[in-house]
Write an enzyme that holds these catalytic residues in place. Structure first.
Site, PDB file in Angstrom:
ATOM      1  N   LYS A   1     -25.099 -12.516  79.296  1.00  0.00           N
ATOM      2  CA  LYS A   1     -25.991 -12.388  78.061  1.00  0.00           C
ATOM      3  C   LYS A   1     -26.773 -13.729  77.932  1.00  0.00           C
ATOM      4  O   LYS A   1     -26.292 -14.839  78.680  1.00  0.00           O
ATOM      5  CB  LYS A   1     -24.817 -12.364  76.845  1.00  0.00           C
ATOM      6  CG  LYS A   1     -25.733 -12.491  75.589  1.00  0.00           C
ATOM      7  CD  LYS A   1     -24.414 -12.398  74.392  1.00  0.00           C
ATOM      8  CE  LYS A   1     -24.910 -12.387  73.029  1.00  0.00           C
ATOM      9  NZ  LYS A   1     -24.119 -12.538  71.930  1.00  0.00           N
TER      10      LYS A   1
ATOM     11  N   SER B   1     -24.629  -8.843  68.296  1.00  0.00           N
ATOM     12  CA  SER B   1     -25.894  -9.332  69.312  1.00  0.00           C
ATOM     13  C   SER B   1     -25.733  -9.175  70.614  1.00  0.00           C
ATOM     14  O   SER B   1     -26.995  -9.355  71.283  1.00  0.00           O
ATOM     15  CB  SER B   1     -26.027 -10.813  68.810  1.00  0.00           C
ATOM     16  OG  SER B   1     -24.900 -11.538  69.461  1.00  0.00           O
TER      17      SER B   1
ATOM     18  N   SER C   1     -19.974  -9.685  67.633  1.00  0.00           N
ATOM     19  CA  SER C   1     -21.240  -9.266  68.556  1.00  0.00           C
ATOM     20  C   SER C   1     -20.883  -8.631  70.058  1.00  0.00           C
ATOM     21  O   SER C   1     -21.680  -8.545  70.606  1.00  0.00           O
ATOM     22  CB  SER C   1     -21.940 -10.856  68.954  1.00  0.00           C
ATOM     23  OG  SER C   1     -22.690 -10.961  67.797  1.00  0.00           O
TER      24      SER C   1
END
Lengths: 501, 485
Positions: free
Chosen positions: B81, B156, B180
């Site tokens: 990420k 997210s 997330s």
């Protein structure tokens, strides 16, 4: 009708920011020190790069606890850090890690000594209470160059202990005395170097006035970022006079933050209370509450040096030193310990040792460039004994030779100078130079009688007998000449008086 | 080789690499080919340095050949990420603010992956600074749900979940502040685990809300998820909130059929869609049929979780994101006179709408006169929620709910309604507030969109969560599922 300044009492509280003597920064492993190129002492943590986290420097916490022990505070069971949020380019994270609710030092007191009536007389002693001290990070330095601004983060993250007093100080002299004591305590415990020229000690000064005898405190102003003891003293004097003038003119004091222009010796308004920041404090989620173990406290307690003024009292009472010598010695822990080592080697005459240390040794050390880079602040004798060529026991040996009558006090000065130059033992120098006094009474009696019989001195003898005491000195020269200057002057004096009746 | 490499689990790839049936270079070449075929449609990756990946793969193959292989992740690609630092790679957090930033250092987890021989495989899209539940807040690109490209992947960590579901990579790192990792895992039909707070170092994870953030593993099956978790968890002196490797988290949980499962009372009333309710109820019945003790538990303060979260998380975020001012790095406004103007303009231009909304909210709840009513009160609510969860978890081993009330929605559908979007995290937020481990496990479909269930356990009960997931996974066909693209 105007009242006199003595109708007013000034009330002062100080916030003293001290850079701690540590190897690394307070929340990062980056080292710090003075005189580096801009932005040389930074790392991702110091710069607050995304993803970096603070880690509390144990050494900085321990130095803070040590300060707490030095001022006799009760060390709290735990301390914690908060974020103080404000935007300014010198602040890499735009928040400062500080301690709002759980500081590392709570309470304590600092003994101060006010100036005496003269240099030889001890002044009044007083205790100034410490409210608390908290450990935080210093910020960088912003400077303006041409159309732009430059920022140097070398100072960012340097451990800063903010020491906050109670409003116990009542004059500029007390403020000055407090700072002198504080600097002595901090440096003697190795907590901080307090080199004001390097910005290692900075002060915020809160001043208010009230009618003498009044209970209620007046409105205070805070003058920020004073970087010398003299600036603090001058600020108090200036601010006291200004506030008296305002109140006596029927105006009121505005609670405001002020700055100080040391060149012009004038204060100025930075911002008033309406512009006060909202720092949005909250507990820092990256640093868990730190437990302070009693084992740590006990270990640090052993590092607490003898209090400055306890030591001074001991020197006067136990060693019989005059106040002046005692106060000079205790102002520098290294010097005091050096003196005590010498006194221990020759316990019969601490005064004689103190005399040589405070006069000859300090003078020669200062002349030789302070024997190393010592913090030369405005108050303390900035000498370091690290490279002193004379060892304490050697000095004791010199004093003993004098006390035993082997050499005269005058010769001792000469021997001391040679010792400082060569590091040799006193006795070695005395023998090499043939300085040993002649104290052989029989031999000296003979010489004295011969000199008295010499017609060349008959006039002086007559004058002496007529009551001119000083005339006796004219006979000492020829005696010294016959003994190559080695005759014990005290003995000669005695013999002359004996034979001249 | 019968199976396409992109469909295989990390564990299976590891076995083939170990057996000499496969090289890391071959695997990476296959995945890069897949990337060229699929990533444009899905938008999972924002950056992939192919030459660097192949160089890493060759180095891995050379190590293995020399008998210096570093363990089960040797040669296996792991995608990261874009809020986790990898030295020399972009660290944008999908924000215009950090669009130009290249990290000068490795996160702790990055160091761990390097030490395990894994291939650091590209940067994954996310909601800007991890704020969002749909990855629509990325300033770089949109990411689409591989199961329905008209839908969001969740967020997210939407890029991480979508990359797994699209067969772009076998393993991915996400970060989880309020759900997330787990919410996009549920929406994309993959496994996502948020560890106990402190099990994995946050050093190198760009902070959103420091007291809630955790890095966690994402994978297409429980076995892979555990493999990655074990590689990530270790002590790190650079994060004072990290307690380091805890064997307890990996102690075998014993017979999963004996787990006591708590069902929070009334959870189905919380806007849970019919098909989600059906799938999750079926999962509960499965566990009952296996012999697990199912009981209802009361969590009276559960309703406080979402408002508490949005006070605590935004307060911390408002401070954490203060450092982005254009002074030292990142976006700097071209139109500025004074330093303060430069900072103001840089922030106005560099942050997106949702980030600004949360900074404003967080600034407000911390401001003088309001901090007591909001921030301090939220801290008290947080303590209460944690106490209730710990009390409940003293009587049961895990708590089971849906991960998200409803399946993935259409791109743009909730973009104008942040409050509606905040409810996506209603089941996941309490684990962050209480610092507890939690996992999302695929358990069915709502139409063609995946649905997951959610397990929360006591601190360091990761092994139990994984054991429960494994029991379910073994009996159902949801592991390794990939969307047809």
């Amino acid at each position: 009708m105007s009242s006199s300044p003595s109708d007013w009492e000034v009330v002062i509280g100080l916030e003293v920011h001290v850079q701690l003597h540590t190897r690394a920064k307070v929340f990062a492993s980056s080292p710090w020190g003075f005189g580096k190129e801009p932005n040389e002492q930074v790392d991702p943590v110091v710069l607050g790069l995304p993803g970096t986290l603070p880690v509390v420097n144990r050494e900085a916490v321990e130095k803070s606890i040590l300060f707490g022990l030095v001022v006799g505070s009760s060390v709290p069971e735990q301390c914690a850090w908060d974020r103080k949020n404000y935007f300014y380019p010198d602040n890499p994270k735009n928040y400062q890690l500080t301690q709002k609710d759980f500081p590392v030092v709570v309470g304590g007191q600092v003994e101060i000594e006010l100036p005496g009536a003269s240099r030889n007389v001890m002044g009044e002693h007083k205790f100034i209470r410490i409210h608390h001290a908290h450990l935080e990070e210093d910020v960088g330095k912003l400077s303006h160059a041409g159309s732009g601004s430059l920022v140097d983060y070398n100072r960012a993250g340097v451990p800063l202990l903010e020491i906050v007093t109670e409003p116990d100080l009542r004059s500029s002299a007390e403020a000055e005395a407090f700072l002198r004591s504080l600097v002595a305590l901090l440096t003697q415990a190795g907590v901080a170097d307090c080199d004001m020229e390097k910005g290692q000690l900075r002060c915020d000064c809160n001043v208010s006035i009230r009618r003498r005898g009044a209970e209620k405190l007046g409105t205070r102003t805070e003058t920020k970022n004073l970087n010398s003891i003299s600036s603090v003293r001058d600020t108090v004097i200036y601010e006291t006079a200004r506030q008296i003038r305002e109140l006596e003119a029927g105006r009121s004091i505005t609670q405001e933050t002020r700055g100080w222009n040391a060149e012009l010796s004038r204060g100025y308004v930075l911002r008033d209370k309406e512009d006060a920041h909202d720092y949005r404090y909250f507990p820092d989620p990256d640093i868990p509450t730190l437990r302070i173990s009693r084992e740590t406290v006990a270990r640090l307690q052993k590092l607490v040096p003898e209090n400055l003024y306890d030591r001074q009292r001991r020197y006067v009472e136990k060693f019989g030193l005059p106040f002046t010598a005692a106060s000079v010695l205790v102002a520098n822990r290294e010097l005091a310990e050096w003196f005590e080592a010498a006194a221990a080697a020759h316990p019969a005459n601490p005064q004689g040792i103190a005399n040589l240390v405070t006069n000859d040794l300090l003078r020669d050390l200062a002349a030789s460039g302070g024997a190393g880079a010592a913090p030369a602040d405005e108050v303390l004798p900035g000498v370091s004994l690290a490279s002193c060529p004379i060892k304490p026991a050697q000095l004791a040996g010199l004093v003993k030779l004098t006390d035993d009558g082997v050499i005269s006090k005058q010769q001792a000065k000469e021997v001391f100078a040679e010792m400082f130059k060569t590091g040799q033992e006193a006795v070695t120098i005395v023998d090499a130079k043939g300085l040993r006094q002649n104290s052989d009474t029989g031999e000296l009696e003979k010489i004295v009688q011969e000199v008295i019989a010499d017609p060349a001195v008959a006039k002086s003898i007559a004058e002496y007998r007529a009551g001119n005491e000083k005339a006796i000195n004219a006979l000492k020269g020829p005696i010294m000449k016959r003994t190559q200057g080695k005759a014990n002057p005290v003995l000669i004096d005695q013999l002359l008086r004996k034979f001249l009746g | 080789m019968a199976d396409a490499l992109h469909t295989l689990s990390a564990a299976e790839l590891g076995r083939r690499l170990s057996a000499g049936l496969l090289t890391s270079r071959t695997l990476c070449e296959a995945l890069i080919a897949r990337y060229h075929l699929v990533n444009k449609k899905v938008g999972a990756f924002t950056h992939l340095d192919e030459a660097d990946v192949l160089a890493q793969a060759e180095a891995s193959d050379a190590r293995r050949k020399a008998g210096e292989g570093r363990g089960p992740l040797e040669g296996i690609p792991v995608a990261i990420k874009d809020n986790i630092a990898v030295k020399g790679q972009p660290l944008t957090c999908s924000s215009k603010m950090l669009a130009s930033l290249v990290s000068p250092y490795d996160a702790h987890v990055t160091e761990r992956l390097r030490a395990a021989g894994a291939i650091l495989y590209g940067r994954l899209n996310m909601d800007e600074f991890a704020m969002g539940s749909s990855t629509e807040n990325s300033a770089i690109q949109k990411t689409f749900n591989p199961w329905d490209l008209a839908c969001i992947p969740g967020g997210s960590s939407g890029g991480s979940a979508a990359a797994l579901a699209a067969g772009l990579v076998p393993l991915a790192l996400g970060s989880d502040t309020g759900g997330s990792i787990r919410q996009p895992a549920s929406h994309c039909g993959v496994v996502g685990l948020k560890p106990t707070y402190g099990l994995i170092s946050r050093f190198g994870l760009v902070a959103f809300a420091s007291s809630l953030d955790q890095i966690g593993p994402m994978a297409r099956c429980i076995e892979d998820c555990e493999l990655l978790l074990r590689a990530l968890a270790s002590a790190d002196a650079r994060d004072m909130t990290c307690f380091g490797p805890s064997d307890r988290a990996f102690t075998p949980a014993g017979d999963a059929k004996k787990l006591r499962i708590g069902i929070p009372k009334g959870f189905l009333g919380k806007g849970v869609g019919a098909e989600v309710a059906t799938a999750v109820t079926a999962a509960i019945e499965f566990y009952r049929s296996q012999g697990c003790a199912i009981s209802e538990v009361e969590l009276p303060s559960a309703d406080l979780a979402v408002p508490t979260y949005y006070v605590v998380a935004t307060a911390e975020a408002s401070s954490n994101l203060g450092r982005y001012d254009g002074v030292r790095y990142g976006h700097r406004s071209a139109s500025a006179g004074t330093p303060v103007e430069m900072m103001t303009n840089s922030r106005s231009e560099g942050f997106g709408a949702e980030v600004k909304r949360r900074i404003l909210l967080g600034t407000f709840v911390l401001s003088a006169g309001y901090a007591d009513a909001y921030y301090m009160r939220a801290l008290r609510a947080r303590s209460k929620i944690r106490a209730e969860y710990l009390a409940a978890l003293a009587t049961v081993d895990v708590l089971l709910t849906p991960t998200v009330p409803t399946p993935a929605f259409k791109v743009g559908e909730k973009a104008s309604d942040p409050l509606q979007l905040y409810l996506e995290d209603i089941f996941t937020i309490p684990a962050n507030l209480a610092g507890l481990p939690a996992i999302s496990v695929p358990c069915g479909k709502s139409g063609h969109l995946p649905v997951g269930f959610h397990l929360v356990g006591a601190p360091l009960s990761e092994a139990k969560l994984l054991a429960a997931g494994r029991l379910f996974e073994a009996a159902h066909g949801f592991a390794h599922q990939q969307a047809a693209l």
